[in-house]
Design a protein around this motif. Structure first.
Motif, PDB file in Angstrom:
ATOM      1  N   ARG A 153       0.749  -1.367   0.090  1.00 57.01           N
ATOM      2  CA  ARG A 153       0.158  -0.114   0.123  1.00 57.01           C
ATOM      3  C   ARG A 153       1.026   1.335   0.023  1.00 57.01           C
ATOM      4  O   ARG A 153       0.691   2.199  -0.712  1.00 57.01           O
ATOM      5  N   ARG A 154       2.103   1.218   0.699  1.00 59.96           N
ATOM      6  CA  ARG A 154       2.792   2.283   0.674  1.00 59.96           C
ATOM      7  C   ARG A 154       3.337   2.620  -0.731  1.00 59.96           C
ATOM      8  O   ARG A 154       3.600   3.782  -1.216  1.00 59.96           O
ATOM      9  N   GLN A 155       3.691   1.464  -1.526  1.00 60.62           N
ATOM     10  CA  GLN A 155       4.329   1.634  -2.750  1.00 60.62           C
ATOM     11  C   GLN A 155       3.252   1.968  -3.701  1.00 60.62           C
ATOM     12  O   GLN A 155       3.746   2.770  -4.571  1.00 60.62           O
ATOM     13  N   LEU A 156       2.073   1.596  -3.492  1.00 61.00           N
ATOM     14  CA  LEU A 156       0.948   2.162  -4.458  1.00 61.00           C
ATOM     15  C   LEU A 156       0.893   3.722  -4.209  1.00 61.00           C
ATOM     16  O   LEU A 156       1.012   4.374  -5.347  1.00 61.00           O
ATOM     17  N   ALA A 157       1.029   4.265  -2.988  1.00 59.18           N
ATOM     18  CA  ALA A 157       1.039   5.689  -2.813  1.00 59.18           C
ATOM     19  C   ALA A 157       2.158   6.409  -3.623  1.00 59.18           C
ATOM     20  O   ALA A 157       1.995   7.520  -4.117  1.00 59.18           O
ATOM     21  N   GLU A 158       3.244   5.757  -3.404  1.00 60.65           N
ATOM     22  CA  GLU A 158       4.489   6.270  -4.266  1.00 60.65           C
ATOM     23  C   GLU A 158       4.342   6.245  -5.725  1.00 60.65           C
ATOM     24  O   GLU A 158       4.918   7.108  -6.466  1.00 60.65           O
ATOM     25  N   GLN A 159       3.719   5.190  -6.200  1.00 63.48           N
ATOM     26  CA  GLN A 159       3.678   5.026  -7.573  1.00 63.48           C
ATOM     27  C   GLN A 159       2.784   6.050  -8.203  1.00 63.48           C
ATOM     28  O   GLN A 159       2.900   6.648  -9.357  1.00 63.48           O
ATOM     29  N   LEU A 160       1.503   6.146  -7.334  1.00 66.07           N
ATOM     30  CA  LEU A 160       0.719   7.515  -7.955  1.00 66.07           C
ATOM     31  C   LEU A 160       1.210   8.729  -7.952  1.00 66.07           C
ATOM     32  O   LEU A 160       0.834   9.784  -8.630  1.00 66.07           O
ATOM     33  N   GLY A 161       2.038   8.959  -6.800  1.00 69.52           N
ATOM     34  CA  GLY A 161       2.709  10.362  -6.882  1.00 69.52           C
ATOM     35  C   GLY A 161       2.123  11.261  -6.485  1.00 69.52           C
ATOM     36  O   GLY A 161       2.643  12.658  -6.826  1.00 69.52           O
ATOM     37  N   VAL A 162       1.129  11.328  -5.657  1.00 71.09           N
ATOM     38  CA  VAL A 162       0.343  12.628  -5.411  1.00 71.09           C
ATOM     39  C   VAL A 162       0.420  12.775  -3.655  1.00 71.09           C
ATOM     40  O   VAL A 162       0.657  13.524  -3.258  1.00 71.09           O
ATOM     41  N   SER A 163      -0.095  11.647  -3.082  1.00 71.98           N
ATOM     42  CA  SER A 163      -0.066  11.687  -1.652  1.00 71.98           C
ATOM     43  C   SER A 163       0.942  11.046  -1.028  1.00 71.98           C
ATOM     44  O   SER A 163       1.301  10.030  -1.217  1.00 71.98           O
ATOM     45  N   ALA A 164       1.818  11.837  -0.367  1.00 69.81           N
ATOM     46  CA  ALA A 164       3.117  11.214   0.355  1.00 69.81           C
ATOM     47  C   ALA A 164       2.421  10.368   1.685  1.00 69.81           C
ATOM     48  O   ALA A 164       1.580  11.004   2.408  1.00 69.81           O
ATOM     49  N   TRP A 165       3.162   9.192   1.576  1.00 68.60           N
ATOM     50  CA  TRP A 165       2.692   8.525   3.072  1.00 68.60           C
ATOM     51  C   TRP A 165       3.580   8.758   4.130  1.00 68.60           C
ATOM     52  O   TRP A 165       4.810   9.176   3.914  1.00 68.60           O
ATOM     53  N   ILE A 166       2.968   8.737   5.243  1.00 69.26           N
ATOM     54  CA  ILE A 166       3.909   8.811   6.492  1.00 69.26           C
ATOM     55  C   ILE A 166       3.343   7.594   7.293  1.00 69.26           C
ATOM     56  O   ILE A 166       2.085   7.571   7.809  1.00 69.26           O
ATOM     57  N   GLY A 167       4.332   6.794   7.954  1.00 68.77           N
ATOM     58  CA  GLY A 167       3.886   5.710   8.622  1.00 68.77           C
ATOM     59  C   GLY A 167       4.197   5.876  10.003  1.00 68.77           C
ATOM     60  O   GLY A 167       5.440   6.074  10.534  1.00 68.77           O
ATOM     61  N   VAL A 168       3.180   5.920  10.733  1.00 63.31           N
ATOM     62  CA  VAL A 168       3.412   6.266  12.379  1.00 63.31           C
ATOM     63  C   VAL A 168       3.918   4.895  12.903  1.00 63.31           C
ATOM     64  O   VAL A 168       2.906   4.022  12.738  1.00 63.31           O
ATOM     65  N   ILE A 169       4.853   4.445  13.357  1.00 54.75           N
ATOM     66  CA  ILE A 169       5.510   3.354  13.708  1.00 54.75           C
ATOM     67  C   ILE A 169       5.518   3.245  15.161  1.00 54.75           C
ATOM     68  O   ILE A 169       6.005   3.963  16.179  1.00 54.75           O
TER      69      ILE A 169
END
Length: 305
Positions: free
Chosen positions: A125-141
């Motif tokens: 799912r993170r990779q999908l966000a990067e591929q779309l190139g619009v919404s940057a993801w931030i993962g709260v770990i």
């Protein structure tokens, strides 16, 4: 430093961490929050929270709900996480700058991710966000949530049954985070000035409450239950033995294998359960928490059930 207000579309606001995160965001008094929920949801909210209701598998509805938002915050249950790819696509269609997907768990950079298929799906799912190139993801770990996972036996210390499984003797340090700190961390993160928030684009944001071993956690439970190890059944299997028993089943998608391997991998040396060196609690003003106090609350809840 004054907090920066943002328009936040929020999915999962009535769940385990949502019910704690939402008040933390509202306490900042700078954010405009819109809860996006399915028609059958029973969640109710204070007047300052807007609500948009519709099917969460309808990307057209979601894109309309996300229009004009700065952030999409997603805190879905495991059972509902199959919706997340559609949510990410809808956020991109709406031009939302940031998305916080359902991470709130294990370090995505950890070796253990390669062993656990549910965590591999998070990576997709993170990779999908990067591929779309619009919404940057931030993962709260956060690693496993202390109250929730200790009370439910996920940390392999079963309070009600007085039984513990200490992998490799229970002497390996790992990170665990309280639910309250998870909520506070999200609120602090989303209140950062833009130039600081932007440094986390397509990156994890690490938070922790305690850096402990299983034995240290068990000792806290013993103190709060007024018991000794003699009152408990304690096993000390090696991580290698657990892997030999369950590893093949896990690779076949067996949920029993996942349940057995998930805690072990977080306690296994070198597999990424100890990310304390990546945490900067002081930067965000997080005060030291009291392990005994947190464990006391869990023991009261479990033994009183």
């Amino acid at each position: 430093m004054s907090p920066q207000g943002r328009k936040i579309a929020y999915i999962g606001a009535s769940g385990n961490i949502g019910s704690i995160t939402l008040p933390a965001l509202l306490a900042k008094k700078v954010h405009t929050i819109t809860v996006v929920q399915r028609p059958e949801s029973k969640g109710t909210y204070v007047a300052e929270v807007a609500v948009k209701t519709g099917p969460l598998d309808d990307e057209t509805f979601l894109a309309q709900a996300f229009a004009g938002q700065d952030v999409v915050l997603v805190q879905l249950s495991v059972e509902a996480m199959q919706l997340e790819k559609g949510i990410i696509r809808a956020a991109a269609k709406a031009g939302v700058p940031y998305i916080l997907p359902t991470e709130f768990g294990s370090d995505p950079e950890a070796k253990l991710v390669d062993e656990l298929f549910l965590l591999q799906q998070k990576r997709e799912r993170r990779q999908l966000a990067e591929q779309l190139g619009v919404s940057a993801w931030i993962g709260v770990i956060t690693n496993p949530w202390l109250e929730f996972c200790l009370g439910g036996g996920v940390l392999a210390i079963h309070v009600k049954e007085r039984r513990a499984v200490l992998y490799d003797g229970g002497n390996t340090k790992f990170v665990t985070t309280t639910l309250g700190r998870v909520g506070a961390a999200v609120a602090e993160l989303l209140s950062l000035p833009e130039e600081q928030l932007a440094t986390y684009k397509n990156r994890p944001f690490y938070v922790s409450s305690f850096h402990v071993t299983q034995r240290e956690l068990l000792e806290a439970v013993l103190r709060q239950t007024g018991t000794t190890e003699a009152d408990w059944t304690i096993e000390t299997p090696s991580c290698e033995d657990v892997e030999q028993q369950w590893g093949d089943k896990l690779k076949q998608g067996d949920m029993g294998g996942f349940v057995a391997m998930f805690p072990m991998l977080h306690f296994r040396e070198g597999y990424g359960g100890d990310y304390q060196h990546k945490v900067d609690n002081e930067k965000f003003g997080f005060v030291e928490e009291d392990l005994d106090q947190v464990v006391q609350g869990v023991v009261k809840q479990v033994d009183g059930a």
